[in-house]
Design a protein around this motif. Sequence first.
Motif, mmCIF file in Angstrom:
data_model
loop_
_atom_site.group_PDB
_atom_site.id
_atom_site.type_symbol
_atom_site.label_atom_id
_atom_site.label_comp_id
_atom_site.label_asym_id
_atom_site.label_seq_id
_atom_site.Cartn_x
_atom_site.Cartn_y
_atom_site.Cartn_z
ATOM 1 N N UNK A 102 0.815 -1.211 0.000
ATOM 2 C CA UNK A 102 0.000 0.000 0.000
ATOM 3 C C UNK A 102 0.852 1.266 0.000
ATOM 4 N N UNK A 103 2.162 1.116 -0.223
ATOM 5 C CA UNK A 103 3.038 2.289 -0.216
ATOM 6 C C UNK A 103 3.633 2.538 -1.603
ATOM 7 N N UNK A 104 3.831 3.801 -1.925
ATOM 8 C CA UNK A 104 4.625 4.175 -3.095
ATOM 9 C C UNK A 104 6.023 4.469 -2.576
ATOM 10 N N UNK A 105 6.974 3.598 -2.920
ATOM 11 C CA UNK A 105 8.305 3.697 -2.325
ATOM 12 C C UNK A 105 9.315 4.200 -3.353
ATOM 13 N N UNK A 106 10.019 5.259 -2.985
ATOM 14 C CA UNK A 106 11.008 5.877 -3.855
ATOM 15 C C UNK A 106 12.391 5.771 -3.214
ATOM 16 N N UNK A 107 13.376 5.507 -4.054
ATOM 17 C CA UNK A 107 14.762 5.497 -3.580
ATOM 18 C C UNK A 107 15.482 6.672 -4.224
ATOM 19 N N UNK A 108 16.150 7.460 -3.407
ATOM 20 C CA UNK A 108 16.945 8.562 -3.937
ATOM 21 C C UNK A 108 18.409 8.263 -3.653
ATOM 22 N N UNK A 109 19.207 8.301 -4.692
ATOM 23 C CA UNK A 109 20.597 7.887 -4.544
ATOM 24 C C UNK A 109 21.484 8.703 -5.482
ATOM 25 N N UNK A 110 22.771 8.516 -5.349
ATOM 26 C CA UNK A 110 23.701 9.247 -6.213
ATOM 27 C C UNK A 110 24.620 8.280 -6.939
ATOM 28 N N UNK A 111 25.568 8.824 -7.710
ATOM 29 C CA UNK A 111 26.425 7.941 -8.499
ATOM 30 C C UNK A 111 27.377 7.145 -7.618
ATOM 31 N N UNK A 112 27.843 7.730 -6.534
ATOM 32 C CA UNK A 112 28.702 6.967 -5.628
ATOM 33 C C UNK A 112 27.888 5.975 -4.817
ATOM 34 N N UNK A 113 26.768 6.443 -4.285
ATOM 35 C CA UNK A 113 25.904 5.633 -3.430
ATOM 36 C C UNK A 113 25.367 4.411 -4.184
ATOM 37 N N UNK A 114 24.879 4.645 -5.391
ATOM 38 C CA UNK A 114 24.223 3.553 -6.129
ATOM 39 C C UNK A 114 25.204 2.676 -6.881
ATOM 40 N N UNK A 115 26.274 3.273 -7.390
ATOM 41 C CA UNK A 115 27.116 2.534 -8.339
ATOM 42 C C UNK A 115 28.425 2.050 -7.730
ATOM 43 N N UNK A 116 28.862 2.663 -6.613
ATOM 44 C CA UNK A 116 30.076 2.169 -5.966
ATOM 45 C C UNK A 116 29.703 1.291 -4.792
ATOM 46 N N UNK A 117 29.437 1.939 -3.664
ATOM 47 C CA UNK A 117 29.251 1.155 -2.430
ATOM 48 C C UNK A 117 27.967 0.331 -2.474
ATOM 49 N N UNK A 118 26.995 0.794 -3.242
ATOM 50 C CA UNK A 118 25.714 0.078 -3.242
ATOM 51 C C UNK A 118 25.419 -0.639 -4.545
ATOM 52 N N UNK A 119 26.436 -0.830 -5.364
ATOM 53 C CA UNK A 119 26.211 -1.421 -6.687
ATOM 54 C C UNK A 119 25.476 -2.743 -6.630
ATOM 55 N N UNK A 120 25.837 -3.563 -5.657
ATOM 56 C CA UNK A 120 25.225 -4.885 -5.557
ATOM 57 C C UNK A 120 23.718 -4.793 -5.296
ATOM 58 N N UNK A 121 23.341 -3.904 -4.387
ATOM 59 C CA UNK A 121 21.913 -3.796 -4.054
ATOM 60 C C UNK A 121 21.120 -3.248 -5.230
ATOM 61 N N UNK A 122 21.728 -2.307 -5.950
ATOM 62 C CA UNK A 122 21.039 -1.717 -7.096
ATOM 63 C C UNK A 122 20.713 -2.787 -8.141
ATOM 64 N N UNK A 123 21.719 -3.550 -8.540
ATOM 65 C CA UNK A 123 21.464 -4.518 -9.621
ATOM 66 C C UNK A 123 20.471 -5.591 -9.200
ATOM 67 N N UNK A 124 20.518 -5.978 -7.937
ATOM 68 C CA UNK A 124 19.591 -7.032 -7.507
ATOM 69 C C UNK A 124 18.168 -6.499 -7.338
ATOM 70 N N UNK A 125 18.029 -5.264 -6.921
ATOM 71 C CA UNK A 125 16.676 -4.689 -6.849
ATOM 72 C C UNK A 125 16.090 -4.629 -8.256
ATOM 73 N N UNK A 126 16.933 -4.278 -9.243
ATOM 74 C CA UNK A 126 16.446 -4.157 -10.615
ATOM 75 C C UNK A 126 16.057 -5.521 -11.182
ATOM 76 N N UNK A 127 16.909 -6.526 -10.969
ATOM 77 C CA UNK A 127 16.574 -7.833 -11.549
ATOM 78 C C UNK A 127 15.344 -8.428 -10.887
ATOM 79 N N UNK A 128 15.138 -8.139 -9.597
ATOM 80 C CA UNK A 128 13.947 -8.681 -8.927
ATOM 81 C C UNK A 128 12.684 -7.976 -9.370
ATOM 82 N N UNK A 129 12.864 -6.734 -9.864
ATOM 83 C CA UNK A 129 11.707 -5.930 -10.250
ATOM 84 C C UNK A 129 10.825 -5.618 -9.047
#
Lengths: 352, 625
Positions: A102-129
């Motif tokens: 029942x929530x609209x959930x948004x993630x706000x991130x940056x190039x370092x946050x999403x692609x360096x330290x958080x790269x793993x979480x980003x790709x897995x969130x995307x593949x899981x859809x």
Amino acid sequence: MSETVAARTAFDLIPKATGPQAAKDFKSDQEVRWCPGCGDYAILAAMQGFLPELGLARENICFVSGIGCSSRFPYYLNTYGMHSIHGRAPAIATGLAASRPDLSVWVVTGDGDALSIGGNHLIHALRRNVNLKILLFNNRIYGLTKGQYSPTSEVGKLTKSTPMGSVDYPFNPLSLAIGAEASFVARTIDSDRKHLTSVLRAAAEHEGSAFVEIYQNCNIFNDGAFDVLKDPESRDEALIRLEHGSPITLGKDGQWAVVRTGWGLGVAETASVDPADIVVHDETVEDASYAFALSRLPGLDLRNTPIGVLRNVKRPTYDSIVREQLETAATSAPKEEELARLLNSGDTWTIL
Amino acid sequence: MSDVSSPEAKPIRQLDHVVIRFAGDSGDGMQLTGDRFTSETAQLGNDLSTLPNFPAEIRAPAGTLPGVSSFQLHFADHDILTPGDAPDVLVAMNPAALKANVGDLPGGATVIVNVDEFNKRAMAKVGYATSPFEDDSLSGFTVHQVPLTSMTVESLAEYEVPKRDAVRAKNMFALGLISWLYSRPVESTIAFIERKFAARPEIATANVAAIKAGWAYGETTEGFAVRYEVKPATLPAGNYRNITGNTALAYGIVAAGVRSELPVFLGAYPITPASDILHELSRHKKFGVTTFQAEDEIAAVGAAIGASYGGALGVTSTSGPGVALKSEAISLAVALELPLVVVDVQRAGPSTGLPTKTEQADLNIALFGRHGEAPVAVVAASSPSDCFHAALEACRIAVQYRTPVILLSDGYLANGSEPWKLPEIDELPDLRVAFADGPNHTLDNGEEVFWPYKRDPQTLARPWAVPGTAGLEHRIGGLEKRDGTGDISYDPANHDLMVRTRAARIEAIEVPDLEVEDPTGDARVLALGWGSTYGPIGAACRKLRAAGQSIAQAHLRHLSPMPANLGKVLASYDKVIVPEMNLGQLSTVLRARFLVDVIGYQQVRGLPFTSTELESVFEEVVKNV
């Protein structure tokens, strides 16, 4: 997949606002503390202006961020929000979205946050859809730590940590997202509010993970990084504005066009090609190779940068399937009874 | 067994307890054999305790010492606390299994070997220059050389099973023989096999035939002159089942969801020896349990925090290496003041260490392993079935006090099993808590507002205000926040206040007083432990008392906060002995906090203490007091 899940849209399960909403309703009482002139202000204003049009109950919207300048975003929105830890916002948001349809959930991130330290979480969130809207503010620099190169910085970047120039090759965030099986991939620019809003709208309406790269200017540590795309002199020659169903052209008078070349796509002089060879944009193409080819058009100098929605395909979302499994397993028996049955399962014996 | 002819009933000798160890290659099915024997024994009403011991490799090289897998079972006609110090009976399926285990046998022990596997090559592989049956190396034992493999193959000759499958059924032949020897019923095992191989009836038939052949062999061979019997134990009345620590822990989490009326969300990444908790919870979706197999340990805890923020009971399960990876996120949960249960099934470290062996060396990381001042509650389980109650207690603290709780189990508890007297559901603790639903503060101007960090004066917990609640929209995060409003604050005095408040709120958690067991009432020495050492410490104390000595025993369930009476308890004994499977982590804490000169006793061999070992350690302390 049952039909009920397939028929759902992104907002079906989210309560709607009971009255009209305005941008000011989405401004929190916190003082905004980005550097004067930062591109983040424009994105925040666009978001606050856009959210009322969704018509969702404000309390059912939640922003989750990681660490970095962009990640202060949730503090300034009068919704629910969590400013979490570096790189982990997609993981935290996954737990929230998977357990709260029942929530609209948004993630706000940056190039370092999403692609360096958080790269793993980003790709897995995307593949899981997972039903998340991921906004990556890409300024091609580390701002909050005062100016080191980032995973999207161009090779040879002179920064405090790379006095002789950075040596690592940058990520193309859209190529990465498409490679990670993202079902929605788009790009927009902080300074173009109309375009930014249209992309946010498309992302919000997408059911599943929506990945939006927002080119954002850091006027302190990487000023003018996207000038070629903003300067009235150069932008028409550099930007490719994607419109679903329209032939892809660029240049003030459409003098350049996107055509098939070799294994992918390239840019040719419109006059020199058969009009039938000009690619007509279709964001719903299942084959990810098309969106990937679009994402490869720009060189490191940002010329031929597509903006708009590259990919927008339907795929069952992680959270809807998880929910469906829970619903399938559910019984009408009281939970206490079920628990007693569970504990007493297997081989039991009685001592009198 | 009605369909196995009984030529001549053999005499039955009564025993009060037996320790059996099944040992073989890691592919020989020793864990299954042990599990089934355990189940038969449990149904007979014996008290029991088990200790599986297996290599980290799924199929270690066949016939080698590192590839040996074993399962030890202690069963008795009275209540027991440990899987037994030394086996009375060893079943060795090959030379490696004999060689690896013979050193643990006391004189007079019975050894049943699969003599078919004792060929020159197999013996040479593990360093037997000559056959152990031909020298005097086994002279202190009663040795039964049984051709388990060939008899199994022979007994299955009439069935259409490939030779390979027939050979594999030798563990069931052994189980049939041992079941006969100790008068255990095999009906439930037969039913189990028929269920397990329902899709391959020919395999089921072969295995069942092997069990019956093993039983019949016992009855007819002259090699076994007597059978044994261990009468049921006198245990408190009630319904019982046998349970491992991991299953009990998973059930505890399911129960916590039921009793809190909250959906459970488990984020986990596969890791030995905790994976079974993920497996078990994945099967209980009907209780509203969501399991999320994450991309890594950090995502697992992150998702659990996200779910807790949304109003679920967020849980993550792991072992030591995973706790290290989750450390930053646990600190976030400390700052967010949200419920979170982190299950650490400890294994021998550091690094990959001995992944399938037990240890208690994560107490330090549980208590202190985070950046900044980041106190959390720490709860430890003391026996396999106690994992159920420890999990409920961890969840109680997490939801009631909105704090991360680290729940410590270990490899010994996780895979070991014991009979469990099933609790009545309505006697389990009521874990219901209320979410915030409206303003909780009045400003000077009379305005009613919601302050996310305004605390309950009793518990010091902040309100749990979940997204979707109108009017309570607020932002939380890792940045320091102002007491009350939760706004970002860089004020030095506020930070000092918040750091102290976070410490105070853990100390404010109500935990029961430490109970001391001192039947004679005149003990001057206290044996104090925590976690899985409960069994061996208790058994050692019983032995000492039986020998006329006095010793008191106490066991810590709560490591943070510690029971309020702990200091008083420690001060009331002349000597306090603290056995731990680490290098003295609890001892160090007790010394620092209570200025008590506790005596530490440590061993880190990846195995639980034996009661004999602790008995002699305790005796030494008692004598010298």
